[in-house]
Write a protein that holds these residues in place. Sequence first.
Motif, PDB file in Angstrom:
ATOM      1  N   VAL A   4      10.823  33.069  43.331  1.00 49.42           N
ATOM      2  CA  VAL A   4       9.704  32.150  43.101  1.00 49.42           C
ATOM      3  C   VAL A   4      10.164  30.902  42.350  1.00 49.42           C
ATOM      4  N   ALA A   5      11.450  30.603  42.444  1.00 49.32           N
ATOM      5  CA  ALA A   5      11.972  29.409  41.777  1.00 49.32           C
ATOM      6  C   ALA A   5      11.401  28.131  42.373  1.00 49.32           C
ATOM      7  N   TRP A   6      10.836  28.222  43.589  1.00 50.79           N
ATOM      8  CA  TRP A   6      10.262  27.041  44.239  1.00 50.79           C
ATOM      9  C   TRP A   6       8.912  26.651  43.636  1.00 50.79           C
ATOM     10  N   LEU A   7       8.285  27.535  42.850  1.00 55.45           N
ATOM     11  CA  LEU A   7       6.994  27.220  42.248  1.00 55.45           C
ATOM     12  C   LEU A   7       7.161  26.165  41.157  1.00 55.45           C
ATOM     13  N   VAL A   8       6.131  25.339  41.004  1.00 51.15           N
ATOM     14  CA  VAL A   8       6.169  24.267  40.003  1.00 51.15           C
ATOM     15  C   VAL A   8       5.094  24.520  38.951  1.00 51.15           C
ATOM     16  N   THR A   9       5.215  23.846  37.833  1.00 51.69           N
ATOM     17  CA  THR A   9       4.222  23.971  36.766  1.00 51.69           C
ATOM     18  C   THR A   9       2.874  23.451  37.248  1.00 51.69           C
TER      19      THR A   9
ATOM     20  N   ASP B  73      -4.697  19.438  38.970  1.00 45.71           N
ATOM     21  CA  ASP B  73      -4.983  19.425  40.398  1.00 45.71           C
ATOM     22  C   ASP B  73      -5.024  20.834  40.979  1.00 45.71           C
ATOM     23  N   ARG B  74      -4.232  21.733  40.418  1.00 43.17           N
ATOM     24  CA  ARG B  74      -4.245  23.118  40.894  1.00 43.17           C
ATOM     25  C   ARG B  74      -5.563  23.806  40.549  1.00 43.17           C
ATOM     26  N   ILE B  75      -6.089  23.514  39.380  1.00 40.56           N
ATOM     27  CA  ILE B  75      -7.368  24.099  38.980  1.00 40.56           C
ATOM     28  C   ILE B  75      -8.479  23.598  39.885  1.00 40.56           C
ATOM     29  N   VAL B  76      -8.456  22.302  40.187  1.00 42.27           N
ATOM     30  CA  VAL B  76      -9.467  21.732  41.081  1.00 42.27           C
ATOM     31  C   VAL B  76      -9.349  22.350  42.470  1.00 42.27           C
ATOM     32  N   ARG B  77      -8.121  22.503  42.952  1.00 40.56           N
ATOM     33  CA  ARG B  77      -7.929  23.092  44.283  1.00 40.56           C
ATOM     34  C   ARG B  77      -8.395  24.542  44.317  1.00 40.56           C
ATOM     35  N   LEU B  78      -8.137  25.285  43.237  1.00 44.10           N
ATOM     36  CA  LEU B  78      -8.591  26.673  43.190  1.00 44.10           C
ATOM     37  C   LEU B  78     -10.111  26.741  43.227  1.00 44.10           C
ATOM     38  N   ALA B  79     -10.777  25.848  42.500  1.00 43.30           N
ATOM     39  CA  ALA B  79     -12.240  25.824  42.513  1.00 43.30           C
ATOM     40  C   ALA B  79     -12.759  25.522  43.916  1.00 43.30           C
ATOM     41  N   ARG B  80     -12.119  24.601  44.606  1.00 41.52           N
ATOM     42  CA  ARG B  80     -12.537  24.278  45.969  1.00 41.52           C
ATOM     43  C   ARG B  80     -12.262  25.444  46.935  1.00 41.52           C
TER      44      ARG B  80
ATOM     45  N   PRO C 195      -6.929  34.092  36.817  1.00 35.69           N
ATOM     46  CA  PRO C 195      -6.339  32.770  37.064  1.00 35.69           C
ATOM     47  C   PRO C 195      -5.960  32.037  35.787  1.00 35.69           C
ATOM     48  N   SER C 196      -6.792  32.159  34.745  1.00 36.25           N
ATOM     49  CA  SER C 196      -6.499  31.450  33.492  1.00 36.25           C
ATOM     50  C   SER C 196      -5.208  31.945  32.863  1.00 36.25           C
ATOM     51  N   ILE C 197      -5.008  33.269  32.864  1.00 39.20           N
ATOM     52  CA  ILE C 197      -3.784  33.821  32.278  1.00 39.20           C
ATOM     53  C   ILE C 197      -2.565  33.344  33.067  1.00 39.20           C
ATOM     54  N   LEU C 198      -2.647  33.420  34.373  1.00 35.14           N
ATOM     55  CA  LEU C 198      -1.495  33.040  35.193  1.00 35.14           C
ATOM     56  C   LEU C 198      -1.211  31.546  35.097  1.00 35.14           C
ATOM     57  N   LEU C 199      -2.254  30.729  35.028  1.00 40.93           N
ATOM     58  CA  LEU C 199      -2.062  29.286  34.868  1.00 40.93           C
ATOM     59  C   LEU C 199      -1.437  28.963  33.514  1.00 40.93           C
ATOM     60  N   THR C 200      -1.861  29.679  32.479  1.00 40.75           N
ATOM     61  CA  THR C 200      -1.321  29.436  31.133  1.00 40.75           C
ATOM     62  C   THR C 200       0.147  29.838  31.051  1.00 40.75           C
ATOM     63  N   VAL C 201       0.469  31.024  31.551  1.00 38.74           N
ATOM     64  CA  VAL C 201       1.858  31.482  31.539  1.00 38.74           C
ATOM     65  C   VAL C 201       2.741  30.535  32.348  1.00 38.74           C
ATOM     66  N   SER C 202       2.188  29.993  33.422  1.00 38.87           N
ATOM     67  CA  SER C 202       2.969  29.122  34.305  1.00 38.87           C
ATOM     68  C   SER C 202       3.283  27.768  33.684  1.00 38.87           C
TER      69      SER C 202
ATOM     70  N   HIS D 283       0.304  30.804  42.025  1.00 44.83           N
ATOM     71  CA  HIS D 283      -0.098  30.364  43.353  1.00 44.83           C
ATOM     72  C   HIS D 283      -1.495  30.903  43.611  1.00 44.83           C
ATOM     73  N   ASP D 284      -2.300  30.155  44.360  1.00 47.65           N
ATOM     74  CA  ASP D 284      -3.691  30.560  44.594  1.00 47.65           C
ATOM     75  C   ASP D 284      -3.793  31.984  45.147  1.00 47.65           C
ATOM     76  N   ARG D 285      -2.925  32.349  46.052  1.00 48.38           N
ATOM     77  CA  ARG D 285      -3.056  33.639  46.723  1.00 48.38           C
ATOM     78  C   ARG D 285      -2.793  34.810  45.783  1.00 48.38           C
ATOM     79  N   TYR D 286      -2.076  34.575  44.672  1.00 46.92           N
ATOM     80  CA  TYR D 286      -1.830  35.652  43.727  1.00 46.92           C
ATOM     81  C   TYR D 286      -3.106  36.083  43.011  1.00 46.92           C
ATOM     82  N   VAL D 287      -4.120  35.233  43.017  1.00 49.29           N
ATOM     83  CA  VAL D 287      -5.389  35.557  42.360  1.00 49.29           C
ATOM     84  C   VAL D 287      -6.536  35.535  43.371  1.00 49.29           C
ATOM     85  N   LEU D 288      -6.232  35.811  44.624  1.00 49.73           N
ATOM     86  CA  LEU D 288      -7.277  35.875  45.648  1.00 49.73           C
ATOM     87  C   LEU D 288      -8.374  36.850  45.247  1.00 49.73           C
ATOM     88  N   TYR D 289      -8.001  37.942  44.597  1.00 50.18           N
ATOM     89  CA  TYR D 289      -8.984  38.961  44.241  1.00 50.18           C
ATOM     90  C   TYR D 289     -10.058  38.447  43.285  1.00 50.18           C
ATOM     91  N   ALA D 290      -9.784  37.366  42.563  1.00 50.39           N
ATOM     92  CA  ALA D 290     -10.773  36.809  41.637  1.00 50.39           C
ATOM     93  C   ALA D 290     -11.948  36.169  42.367  1.00 50.39           C
TER      94      ALA D 290
END
Length: 512
Positions: free
Chosen positions: A209-214, A218-225, A264-271, A278-285
């Motif tokens: 997962v080294a390709w993931l970025v901080t 914009d990620r929060i907005v995209r997740l909400a959408r 999502p908040s925990i994963l976004l904070t750790v990231s 990534h959005d799909r890691y929290v699809l269950y939310a």
Amino acid sequence: MAVMLAVGLWGLDRGGMWGDESVTFQVARRTVPQIWRLLHDVDAVHGLYYLVMHAVLAVHPDEVVLRLPSVAAATATAGLVAALGVRLAGRRVGLWAGVLYAITPMTGHYAQEGRSYALVAAGVAAATLLLVRAVDAGGAPAWWPYGAVLALTCLLHEFAVLVLCAHALTLALWRVPRGVWSGWGRAAGAVVLLVLPLVWVSHGQAGQVAWLVTPGWDRIVRLARNFAPGPEGAALWVPLLLMAVGLRARRTAAVALPLLVVPPSILLTVSQVRPLYHDRYVLYALAGGSLLVAAGAGRVARALGRVRFDGRRVRIGGRQAHALAGCAGALALTATFLHQLPVHRQDRAAAHRPDNLAVVAALAVRQMRPGDPVLFAPSVGRLAALAYPKGFARVRDIALRESAPRSGTLWGREATPRELRQRLASVDRVWLVAERDALAPGRSPADPVERTKLAVLAGEFTVREEHVHGDVVLRLYARLRSAEVPPGAATTARLPASRPAPRRARPRPARW
């Protein structure tokens, strides 16, 4: 569940797999010892899923069969979300929550993907329902089904363990007695102990997962959408308003809001320190959002059942109120789905994902001659040959030293730079299957084998043909002769395919 099943089956055969799906397909078709060997070095986080898919694809190795478990899991999740709504707020709210989950585009997307995320969402929804039942039952035995389901879900993908934090907040908001905390704590502890070995092994494979970025705002907005039934307009803002109203339904909100927000908040904070989001890691939310919207709609429906006119309260009878609310809900959900129909259609189009490996394999059949040597740059491009071996059966993989199953890797081991130079020196023409980014001017790969591929092709060959589909490029190189034209005089032929997908960074296969 019927709505979700119909949405999941609609356009399930897209005519091709994309990168991550092809990893599932080719790994799951290996023997169990070969899968076990692979997991020691890569993709341990998907180990249980690969074993499940090994049994599924043993029935019939096909891309539609590959996606059927995700369709079934999404269908089950819609039913579980509805059951949660019924238990927390009544039948109407449950029905609306389940249908809303089914028609959300993000749900439909992962219901048709041959990866584990829809199954994880089903497991989390089932565990949340078992949590509510265990609290209502009040006995210690009720917690073990909850722990067993959640443990199995976390073995499908370790980030599902974040839902324990959401469930802990739910219990705190409900102010449950000490005995409930004790039962939940034992079940949660067992889950954590079972998942720790997987976390330890996957930590050593974090380079995947080294390709993931901080993630930024914009990620929060995209997740909400993505979590809303629609990315813009009324399909976005009306559900957000209904979520705010749904917060007043305290029992439902105590379950739905932590599920929606906490993982999502925990994963976004750790990231922010180590990118893992990534959005799909929290699809269950997403289930929490559907429950909140339905709860808000239920409160609005009850409020509209009582209308003041000229100072008098006019009440609608019970059957009439239920009928009107049911009709209004059905119309609203139908209108929402129709509004998002273009999004669903686009998601099912073959051109929506730029790395359709079936197109690459079909192009290889049409263009390559028997015995032609072929190079993959980078080597991950070999996934096309692994997913569709018939398309590359007649050609020779000139860089391959050991196949993927035998080497215990995802796409095989390649020759050393010296061996590769010797092999290329013996051919006059070679095909290159490459990512467009890999051919960018001035790019210098870190892998010496990849550098050798590009250096030899640039210095000793010239481009004779080029075929482009999305982010995948197929080129024919011919050896330079003294009387030939310089490399710039190449002919280019683009596929007369459907409209190309919007240009975006190509996601790496075999990611978590």
